[in-house]
Design a protein around this motif. Structure first.
Motif, PDB file in Angstrom:
ATOM      1  N   THR A  47      32.559  41.693  37.395  1.00  0.00           N
ATOM      2  CA  THR A  47      32.743  43.469  37.260  1.00  0.00           C
ATOM      3  C   THR A  47      33.863  43.800  38.142  1.00  0.00           C
ATOM      4  N   LEU A  48      33.502  45.199  37.876  1.00  0.00           N
ATOM      5  CA  LEU A  48      34.795  46.301  38.258  1.00  0.00           C
ATOM      6  C   LEU A  48      33.784  46.343  39.482  1.00  0.00           C
ATOM      7  N   HIS A  49      34.875  46.867  40.509  1.00  0.00           N
ATOM      8  CA  HIS A  49      34.244  47.154  41.984  1.00  0.00           C
ATOM      9  C   HIS A  49      34.978  48.339  42.136  1.00  0.00           C
ATOM     10  N   ARG A  50      34.276  48.806  43.261  1.00  0.00           N
ATOM     11  CA  ARG A  50      34.928  50.630  42.901  1.00  0.00           C
ATOM     12  C   ARG A  50      34.789  50.594  44.637  1.00  0.00           C
ATOM     13  N   GLU A  51      35.522  51.530  45.143  1.00  0.00           N
ATOM     14  CA  GLU A  51      35.168  51.917  47.037  1.00  0.00           C
ATOM     15  C   GLU A  51      34.249  52.794  47.140  1.00  0.00           C
ATOM     16  N   THR A  52      33.322  51.947  48.207  1.00  0.00           N
ATOM     17  CA  THR A  52      32.433  53.493  48.328  1.00  0.00           C
ATOM     18  C   THR A  52      32.353  53.595  50.218  1.00  0.00           C
ATOM     19  N   LYS A  53      31.979  55.127  49.848  1.00  0.00           N
ATOM     20  CA  LYS A  53      32.114  55.755  51.369  1.00  0.00           C
ATOM     21  C   LYS A  53      31.334  55.130  52.733  1.00  0.00           C
TER      22      LYS A  53
END
Length: 53
Positions: A47-53
């Motif tokens: 799946t697509l993994h996105r950078e979090t804060k």
């Protein structure tokens, strides 16, 4: 020359679990978040993994 590096957590875009961490350079464009296709062990698929804060 020392480059500042910070650690960013990568969260699955499907289930939201934070599965990975990655070192990212602070000199890159700060308003764009890192997006990578990674394997999520909770969704059991890539799946697509996105950078979090």
């Amino acid at each position: 020359m020392n480059m500042a590096v910070k650690k960013a957590a990568l969260a699955c875009s499907v289930c939201g679990s934070r599965n990975y961490s990655k070192a990212v350079s602070t000199s890159r464009n700060a308003n764009k978040r890192l997006e990578i296709n990674k394997f999520c062990k909770y969704c059991n698929q890539y799946t697509l993994h996105r950078e979090t804060k």
